[in-house]
Write a protein that holds these residues in place. Structure first.
Motif, PDB file in Angstrom:
ATOM      1  N   UNK A   1      -4.806  -2.426  -7.315  1.00 13.19           N
ATOM      2  CA  UNK A   1      -4.089  -1.825  -6.521  1.00 13.19           C
ATOM      3  C   UNK A   1      -3.692  -0.475  -5.446  1.00 13.19           C
ATOM      4  N   UNK A   2      -3.246  -1.252  -3.923  1.00 13.60           N
ATOM      5  CA  UNK A   2      -3.870  -0.981  -2.408  1.00 13.60           C
ATOM      6  C   UNK A   2      -3.037   1.214  -2.580  1.00 13.60           C
ATOM      7  N   UNK A   3      -4.076   1.700  -1.897  1.00 14.35           N
ATOM      8  CA  UNK A   3      -3.088   2.439  -2.202  1.00 14.35           C
ATOM      9  C   UNK A   3      -3.959   3.722  -1.205  1.00 14.35           C
ATOM     10  N   UNK A   4      -4.123   5.154  -0.933  1.00 14.98           N
ATOM     11  CA  UNK A   4      -4.010   6.143  -0.224  1.00 14.98           C
ATOM     12  C   UNK A   4      -4.346   6.866  -0.655  1.00 14.98           C
ATOM     13  N   UNK A   5      -5.060   8.309  -0.785  1.00 15.50           N
ATOM     14  CA  UNK A   5      -4.965   9.283  -1.096  1.00 15.50           C
ATOM     15  C   UNK A   5      -4.276  10.590   0.074  1.00 15.50           C
ATOM     16  N   UNK A   6      -3.400  11.737  -0.990  1.00 15.58           N
ATOM     17  CA  UNK A   6      -3.537  12.536   0.122  1.00 15.58           C
ATOM     18  C   UNK A   6      -3.954  13.810  -0.462  1.00 15.58           C
TER      19      UNK A   6
ATOM     20  N   UNK B   1       0.902  -0.991   0.025  1.00 15.78           N
ATOM     21  CA  UNK B   1       0.014  -0.235  -0.052  1.00 15.78           C
ATOM     22  C   UNK B   1       1.004   1.170  -0.174  1.00 15.78           C
ATOM     23  N   UNK B   2       0.416   2.424  -0.625  1.00 18.60           N
ATOM     24  CA  UNK B   2       1.489   3.431  -1.263  1.00 18.60           C
ATOM     25  C   UNK B   2       0.599   4.250  -1.118  1.00 18.60           C
ATOM     26  N   UNK B   3       1.340   5.438  -0.937  1.00 16.79           N
ATOM     27  CA  UNK B   3      -0.015   6.957  -0.940  1.00 16.79           C
ATOM     28  C   UNK B   3       0.403   7.583  -2.494  1.00 16.79           C
TER      29      UNK B   3
ATOM     30  N   UNK C   1       3.697   4.477   7.431  1.00 14.78           N
ATOM     31  CA  UNK C   1       4.601   3.056   6.854  1.00 14.78           C
ATOM     32  C   UNK C   1       3.826   2.876   5.619  1.00 14.78           C
ATOM     33  N   UNK C   2       4.292   3.820   5.246  1.00 11.93           N
ATOM     34  CA  UNK C   2       3.733   3.669   3.478  1.00 11.93           C
ATOM     35  C   UNK C   2       4.916   3.871   2.092  1.00 11.93           C
ATOM     36  N   UNK C   3       6.096   2.547   2.005  1.00 10.53           N
ATOM     37  CA  UNK C   3       7.249   2.523   1.136  1.00 10.53           C
ATOM     38  C   UNK C   3       7.041   3.790   0.122  1.00 10.53           C
ATOM     39  N   UNK C   4       5.992   4.279  -0.733  1.00  8.48           N
ATOM     40  CA  UNK C   4       5.919   4.694  -1.592  1.00  8.48           C
ATOM     41  C   UNK C   4       5.227   6.165  -1.618  1.00  8.48           C
ATOM     42  N   UNK C   5       5.765   7.431  -2.603  1.00  6.03           N
ATOM     43  CA  UNK C   5       4.475   8.185  -2.954  1.00  6.03           C
ATOM     44  C   UNK C   5       3.922   8.501  -4.782  1.00  6.03           C
ATOM     45  N   UNK C   6       3.261   8.344  -4.617  1.00  8.00           N
ATOM     46  CA  UNK C   6       3.126   8.365  -6.764  1.00  8.00           C
ATOM     47  C   UNK C   6       2.168   9.982  -6.603  1.00  8.00           C
TER      48      UNK C   6
END
Length: 436
Positions: free
Chosen positions: A43-48, A20-22, A115-120
């Motif tokens: 794909x597992x992600x969160x939104x900022x 999961x990433x941001x 603990x999100x390893x990546x920012x897209x």
């Protein structure tokens, strides 16, 4: 586009499939499409989303829109409000730079906290072209012309190969809604002016301009990688490292073809901008330097010395009951001994009865003087350093051991003749220096 995007992710961003990433979402076309593409690919992600509070109700409406998008896609939503204008004024930077610093600092905090390893981000091919043209207009070197990188530490840009036309076609085909930033219509900023005028003119004159640009830029990136390899080879031949920093051998630099270009490559990652001044250092008088907020490049006799700025060191008091003191780059110890012995430069013995504790340890200042052991009369430290051919860094790193106002030892170099032991000395105090 969805099929091409899936293949692109599987080929170049496979790591996004397993964590999961941001995802940064402004609410505009590009980031909305990227959110939908990730969702369609499971794909597992969160939104900022950042509300910079620069466009009043329009900014608030963007935040509401992105929050509803997150709900629709069933992903976690993060919102942060910024007083961007106050930050820009406080930091004395432009509004654009303030917004950039604020958002990426917050994104980094979110990634660490959750603990999100990546920012897209949703940068695409036209963004890359715009960045190229902006850097070209500023006289950038090769690295500035290679454009936006697909990956940079935790930052990933999966849309980079896709054009805005492809993104728009996907959005319309899937009836997606997005927000239009009214400030994008203004030609106030160079990027917008290029987007509205220069790039359309280029594409009208050469319909395959974007495709050919991507090919050319790939060649530039390959050349940049080759140059990095060459620079690494030169680094091992020209540069040596010590606890003080890096030493660049001036003679070897001058013997290397394209000296200025080589020096630029060796120093470009240290935030220097005054390149003409740096090139002039090769033939400048010793002691001349060029500085940034973090580093200094100093001309020594045969070297350019690259060091970090050191915080100003306050004086240190040495009380009689202290056996050992750790200083910046130096450890000093004292002990009582029974007699005078042969000494190295890093050792000194004094008549203990002449010393009045606490002794003082400090750095040298202009106007300092002492009576060098073995010589007649007093001597300014500046002249003493010159005779020993001390570099600027040597002078800055040396410590002085003082008894009241008297310098009794230029640590590691020379003691003061007034404080030497004599046949009448009955109490010997020995000091030993160890350099890091």
């Amino acid at each position: 586009m969805i099929k091409t995007f899936k293949l692109h992710i599987e080929s170049h961003f496979k790591k996004l499939l397993n964590a999961r990433f941001l995802l940064a979402v402004s609410g505009g076309l590009d980031s909305v499409v990227l959110a939908h593409l990730f969702s369609e690919c499971k794909i597992d992600f969160e939104i900022a989303h950042c509300n910079f509070n620069l466009r009043g109700k329009e900014s608030d409406a963007d935040a509401v829109f992105v929050e509803k998008l997150a709900e629709k896609l069933h992903v976690k939503f993060h919102l942060q409000n910024f007083d961007t204008e106050a930050y820009a004024q406080d930091q004395k930077v432009s509004i654009q730079m303030a917004a950039r610093e604020l958002r990426y600092h917050w994104f980094e905090e979110l990634c660490q906290l959750h603990h999100l390893p990546f920012l897209a981000t949703a940068h695409h091919a036209k963004d890359d072209l715009e960045t190229f043209l902006i850097n070209l207009s500023r006289g950038s070197g090769l690295n500035g012309l290679t454009g936006i990188t697909a990956e940079n530490d935790r930052l990933v840009r999966p849309l980079l190969p896709f054009s805005r036309e492809e993104i728009l076609t996907y959005a319309e085909a899937n009836t997606l809604a997005w927000r239009e930033d009214s400030s994008n219509a203004s030609d106030k900023y160079l990027r917008n002016h290029l987007r509205h005028h220069a790039i359309p003119a280029l594409e009208e004159a050469a319909p395959q301009f974007l495709t050919q640009f991507q090919k050319s830029q790939q060649h530039l990136k390959e050349t940049a990688l080759l140059l990095e390899d060459y620079t690494a080879l030169l680094f091992s031949q020209i540069v040596t490292q010590s606890f003080k920093g890096y030493q660049f051998n001036i003679q070897k630099l001058k013997e290397t073809p394209n000296t200025k270009a080589v020096l630029y490559q060796l120093l470009k990652d240290f935030e220097f901008t005054a390149w003409d001044d740096i090139y002039d250092l090769l033939d400048a008088q010793p002691g001349k330097y060029v500085a940034t907020t973090k580093h200094r490049l100093i001309k020594d006799r045969d070297f350019l010395l690259l060091t970090e700025h050191q915080a100003k060191t306050e004086e240190v008091l040495w009380y009689v009951d202290i056996e050992k003191i750790d200083l910046n780059g130096l450890t000093l110890m004292k002990e009582n001994v029974e007699q005078l012995t042969d000494l190295t430069k890093t050792e000194a013995i004094f008549d203990a009865e002449q010393l009045k504790f606490p002794l003082k340890l400090r750095k040298w200042e202009e106007g300092d003087w002492f009576y060098p052991f073995g010589l007649k009369g007093k001597k300014k430290l500046s002249k003493f350093f010159k005779d020993l051919k001390f570099s600027t860094l040597d002078k800055e790193s040396v410590w002085l051991l003082c008894n009241d106002q008297d310098i009794i030892w230029v640590v590691g170099a020379r003691t003061d003749d007034r404080y030497k032991v004599t046949p009448n000395t009955s109490q010997f105090l020995k000091f030993t220096a160890h350099y890091d």
